[in-house]
Write an enzyme that holds these catalytic residues in place. Structure first.
Site, PDB file in Angstrom:
ATOM      1  N   ARG A 123       0.723  -1.139   0.150  1.00  0.00           N
ATOM      2  CA  ARG A 123      -0.208   0.100   0.014  1.00  0.00           C
ATOM      3  C   ARG A 123       0.881   1.121  -0.041  1.00  0.00           C
ATOM      4  O   ARG A 123       0.190   2.632   0.459  1.00  0.00           O
ATOM      5  CB  ARG A 123      -1.095  -0.398   1.402  1.00  0.00           C
ATOM      6  CG  ARG A 123      -2.106  -1.578   0.715  1.00  0.00           C
ATOM      7  CD  ARG A 123      -2.971  -0.777   2.051  1.00  0.00           C
ATOM      8  NE  ARG A 123      -4.411  -1.599   1.147  1.00  0.00           N
ATOM      9  CZ  ARG A 123      -4.025  -3.393   2.349  1.00  0.00           C
ATOM     10  NH1 ARG A 123      -3.355  -2.871   3.143  1.00  0.00           N
ATOM     11  NH2 ARG A 123      -5.288  -3.679   2.458  1.00  0.00           N
ATOM     12  N   LYS A 145       3.890  11.790 -11.017  1.00  0.00           N
ATOM     13  CA  LYS A 145       3.163  10.449 -11.949  1.00  0.00           C
ATOM     14  C   LYS A 145       3.618   9.286 -12.533  1.00  0.00           C
ATOM     15  O   LYS A 145       5.269   9.167 -13.014  1.00  0.00           O
ATOM     16  CB  LYS A 145       3.015  11.259 -13.172  1.00  0.00           C
ATOM     17  CG  LYS A 145       2.315  12.453 -13.802  1.00  0.00           C
ATOM     18  CD  LYS A 145       1.761  12.696 -14.700  1.00  0.00           C
ATOM     19  CE  LYS A 145       0.534  14.154 -15.184  1.00  0.00           C
ATOM     20  NZ  LYS A 145       0.323  14.417 -16.153  1.00  0.00           N
ATOM     21  N   GLU A 187      12.231  18.205 -24.283  1.00  0.00           N
ATOM     22  CA  GLU A 187      11.517  18.431 -23.031  1.00  0.00           C
ATOM     23  C   GLU A 187      12.046  20.203 -22.462  1.00  0.00           C
ATOM     24  O   GLU A 187      11.259  20.208 -21.894  1.00  0.00           O
ATOM     25  CB  GLU A 187      11.544  17.491 -22.204  1.00  0.00           C
ATOM     26  CG  GLU A 187      10.638  16.126 -22.729  1.00  0.00           C
ATOM     27  CD  GLU A 187       9.110  15.980 -22.247  1.00  0.00           C
ATOM     28  OE1 GLU A 187       8.376  17.275 -21.904  1.00  0.00           O
ATOM     29  OE2 GLU A 187       8.538  15.547 -22.581  1.00  0.00           O
ATOM     30  N   LYS A 229       8.977  22.637 -13.474  1.00  0.00           N
ATOM     31  CA  LYS A 229       7.747  22.310 -13.392  1.00  0.00           C
ATOM     32  C   LYS A 229       7.460  21.922 -11.434  1.00  0.00           C
ATOM     33  O   LYS A 229       6.686  21.065 -11.321  1.00  0.00           O
ATOM     34  CB  LYS A 229       8.720  20.696 -13.252  1.00  0.00           C
ATOM     35  CG  LYS A 229       7.547  19.475 -13.344  1.00  0.00           C
ATOM     36  CD  LYS A 229       7.458  17.723 -14.555  1.00  0.00           C
ATOM     37  CE  LYS A 229       6.993  16.676 -13.534  1.00  0.00           C
ATOM     38  NZ  LYS A 229       6.848  16.482 -14.911  1.00  0.00           N
ATOM     39  N   GLU A 239      -2.770  18.059 -12.143  1.00  0.00           N
ATOM     40  CA  GLU A 239      -3.427  18.728 -12.918  1.00  0.00           C
ATOM     41  C   GLU A 239      -4.874  18.737 -12.968  1.00  0.00           C
ATOM     42  O   GLU A 239      -5.648  17.987 -13.715  1.00  0.00           O
ATOM     43  CB  GLU A 239      -3.071  17.589 -14.321  1.00  0.00           C
ATOM     44  CG  GLU A 239      -3.184  17.952 -15.170  1.00  0.00           C
ATOM     45  CD  GLU A 239      -2.156  17.169 -16.672  1.00  0.00           C
ATOM     46  OE1 GLU A 239      -1.229  16.183 -16.216  1.00  0.00           O
ATOM     47  OE2 GLU A 239      -2.723  16.350 -17.269  1.00  0.00           O
ATOM     48  N   ARG A 243      -0.830  22.544 -14.568  1.00  0.00           N
ATOM     49  CA  ARG A 243      -0.545  21.516 -14.800  1.00  0.00           C
ATOM     50  C   ARG A 243      -0.549  20.923 -16.119  1.00  0.00           C
ATOM     51  O   ARG A 243       0.028  20.117 -17.051  1.00  0.00           O
ATOM     52  CB  ARG A 243      -0.453  20.234 -13.703  1.00  0.00           C
ATOM     53  CG  ARG A 243       1.152  19.156 -14.394  1.00  0.00           C
ATOM     54  CD  ARG A 243       1.255  17.963 -13.002  1.00  0.00           C
ATOM     55  NE  ARG A 243       2.100  17.083 -12.965  1.00  0.00           N
ATOM     56  CZ  ARG A 243       2.154  16.086 -12.204  1.00  0.00           C
ATOM     57  NH1 ARG A 243       1.993  16.506 -11.598  1.00  0.00           N
ATOM     58  NH2 ARG A 243       3.195  14.998 -12.584  1.00  0.00           N
ATOM     59  N   ASN A 247       2.065  19.977 -20.594  1.00  0.00           N
ATOM     60  CA  ASN A 247       1.538  19.191 -21.846  1.00  0.00           C
ATOM     61  C   ASN A 247       2.013  19.549 -23.424  1.00  0.00           C
ATOM     62  O   ASN A 247       1.439  18.928 -24.234  1.00  0.00           O
ATOM     63  CB  ASN A 247       0.139  18.246 -21.891  1.00  0.00           C
ATOM     64  CG  ASN A 247       0.128  17.198 -20.161  1.00  0.00           C
ATOM     65  OD1 ASN A 247       0.879  16.242 -19.958  1.00  0.00           O
ATOM     66  ND2 ASN A 247      -1.268  17.502 -19.805  1.00  0.00           N
ATOM     67  N   HIS A 250       2.333  18.052 -26.576  1.00  0.00           N
ATOM     68  CA  HIS A 250       1.684  16.517 -26.067  1.00  0.00           C
ATOM     69  C   HIS A 250       0.453  15.481 -26.795  1.00  0.00           C
ATOM     70  O   HIS A 250       0.362  14.968 -27.259  1.00  0.00           O
ATOM     71  CB  HIS A 250       2.038  16.331 -24.864  1.00  0.00           C
ATOM     72  CG  HIS A 250       2.484  15.723 -23.789  1.00  0.00           C
ATOM     73  ND1 HIS A 250       3.947  17.215 -23.151  1.00  0.00           N
ATOM     74  CD2 HIS A 250       3.975  15.316 -23.406  1.00  0.00           C
ATOM     75  CE1 HIS A 250       4.531  16.716 -23.445  1.00  0.00           C
ATOM     76  NE2 HIS A 250       4.901  15.638 -23.189  1.00  0.00           N
ATOM     77  N   HIS A 254       1.670  12.719 -29.221  1.00  0.00           N
ATOM     78  CA  HIS A 254       1.480  11.291 -28.989  1.00  0.00           C
ATOM     79  C   HIS A 254       0.549  10.439 -29.542  1.00  0.00           C
ATOM     80  O   HIS A 254       0.461   9.924 -30.463  1.00  0.00           O
ATOM     81  CB  HIS A 254       0.398  12.026 -27.523  1.00  0.00           C
ATOM     82  CG  HIS A 254       0.708  11.555 -25.998  1.00  0.00           C
ATOM     83  ND1 HIS A 254       0.081  11.971 -24.689  1.00  0.00           N
ATOM     84  CD2 HIS A 254       1.991  11.311 -25.945  1.00  0.00           C
ATOM     85  CE1 HIS A 254       1.141  11.454 -24.256  1.00  0.00           C
ATOM     86  NE2 HIS A 254       1.732  11.786 -24.652  1.00  0.00           N
ATOM     87  N   HIS A 268      10.365   9.527 -27.807  1.00  0.00           N
ATOM     88  CA  HIS A 268       8.708  10.395 -27.114  1.00  0.00           C
ATOM     89  C   HIS A 268       9.571  12.361 -27.385  1.00  0.00           C
ATOM     90  O   HIS A 268       8.273  12.458 -27.810  1.00  0.00           O
ATOM     91  CB  HIS A 268       9.201  10.392 -25.806  1.00  0.00           C
ATOM     92  CG  HIS A 268       7.806  10.927 -25.437  1.00  0.00           C
ATOM     93  ND1 HIS A 268       6.581  11.406 -25.297  1.00  0.00           N
ATOM     94  CD2 HIS A 268       7.916  12.073 -24.067  1.00  0.00           C
ATOM     95  CE1 HIS A 268       5.841  11.907 -24.331  1.00  0.00           C
ATOM     96  NE2 HIS A 268       6.577  12.535 -23.727  1.00  0.00           N
TER      97      HIS A 268
END
Ligand code: GLY
Length: 376
Positions: A123, A145, A187, A229, A239, A243, A247, A250, A254, A268
């Site tokens: 947990r 993330k 990035e 960041k 987000e 936030r 992206n 992205h 993507h 990426h």
């Protein structure tokens, strides 16, 4: 050069991102204050293990920390259900207890996977990120993330689980293939483009020397990226709003990655760089910024050797409709509407969820036709 420290201010879950040379060599001393007993479990991949695991284990040993190492296959395919199972079971077999610390040594795949394993193991156990790619140092290792890919898409299963410490060792960037370094640079540029025009100008001036290997410039670029960041994550951890600016590039990126099967036809960070160029082109097309702005973005990406043109992706791409369909599956779609991060200028990005699909379609059609199709 002494390491710089950027704090990610999240109350009881706050942590430091340490940035500088020699951090693997001093990892034992950096990690020791977090430990209840002198023992950690390292998760890494075969490529990174060959390059950096002996140095990390030696550093931990010098600080009196016993370590087990779990070495998984390198590559994006590891970041799935099977990889997660191998990681969780490996950590249980290594007898990781609730108060222990897992150390993720690797790029985004290992960081996301080991972070998610740490989130669900007993947990939730604490973990330390030791990112070994530029992309992981400036993006994926910071902000909590974590997750895996499934047949339905990338990063659709995961958890927010903040690390207890991030050690971004600038020296390890020297072992990256140039293409991987440059993809990570996509990035870095994103941060200037989304919120700091002065940083973008700094990158225009120093990008080539930084790519050529200047460690001081690399450390400064990582520090400024992480600082931006960290500030955004501290204000909007899960987000709900701001936030989403991270992206930038992205939604397009993507879709291009999905269209190329997440293969080495497009890495990426390359997709993000291309996506940033497209997001600025879309902003100009919608009259949000003058045409000089996307031209300046493209000029810098090109000067760095990053491709901006989807038409230049080897193997070709499907048409605009297919790319639009891939965008509609993106998890950033909200209430069925296409959301884009657009910009009024360099350093002035915002989230737009009312972008007319016909403008996106027209831009893609032009981009897919390539410079010749655009009459350039
Ligand atoms: N990579 C985007 C984020 O961490 O929010």
């Amino acid at each position: 050069m002494t390491p710089a420290t950027v704090e990610v201010a999240l109350g009881a879950r706050s942590y430091a991102v340490r940035i500088g040379p020699g951090l693997i060599a001093r990892a034992g001393d950096e990690i020791a204050p977090l430990l209840h007993r002198p023992r950690v479990a390292v998760v890494t991949d075969a490529t990174v293990a060959a390059l950096h695991l002996p140095a990390l284990l030696a550093a931990l040993g010098r600080a009196g920390i016993e370590a087990t190492a779990l070495t998984l296959p390198a590559g994006e395919a590891t970041k799935g259900w099977e990889g997660l199972r191998a990681c969780v079971e490996g950590l249980l077999e290594a007898k990781v207890e609730r108060r222990d610390v897992v150390v993720a040594l690797g790029g985004g795949v290992i960081g996301d996977l080991a972070g998610f394993a740490a989130a669900i193991l007993r947990r939730g156990v604490r973990f330390v990120q030791l990112p070994t790619t530029l992309l992981a140092q400036v993006d994926s290792s910071v902000g909590g993330k974590t997750g895996i890919n499934t047949a339905q898409g990338k990063n659709l299963v995961g958890a927010f689980h903040q690390p207890a410490l991030v050690l971004a060792d600038i020296d390890v960037l020297a072992s990256l293939p140039p293409r991987d370094f440059l993809a990570g640079y996509g990035e870095v540029v994103k941060y200037g483009l989304l919120g700091d025009a002065a940083f973008f100008a700094w990158l225009e001036a120093h990008g080539p020397a930084l790519a050529a290997g200047d460690a001081g410039l690399r450390a400064e670029a990582v520090r400024r990226s992480v600082a931006m960041k960290a500030a955004i994550v501290a204000r909007d951890e899960t987000e709900e709003g701001e936030r989403a600016l991270l992206n930038l590039g992205h939604t397009f990126g993507h879709a291009l990655e999905a269209a190329t099967g997440y293969s080495d036809r497009l890495l990426h960070g390359e997709g993000v760089a291309m996506g940033c160029a497209l997001a600025f082109a879309l902003s100009a097309r919608l009259g949000l910024c003058p045409q000089e702005v996307p031209s300046r973005v493209q000029a810098h990406l090109r000067a760095m050797g990053l491709r901006c043109d989807p038409a230049a992706i080897p193997g070709g791409l499907p048409g605009p409709e297919a790319l639009m369909a891939l965008m509609a599956q993106d998890k950033k779609v909200r209430d069925g509407r296409l959301r884009f991060v657009l910009a009024r200028d360099i350093g002035a990005a915002f989230v737009a969820d009312d972008v007319p699909p016909e403008a996106v379609r027209a831009l893609l059609a032009e981009a897919l036709a390539g410079p010749a199709g655009r009459g350039a």
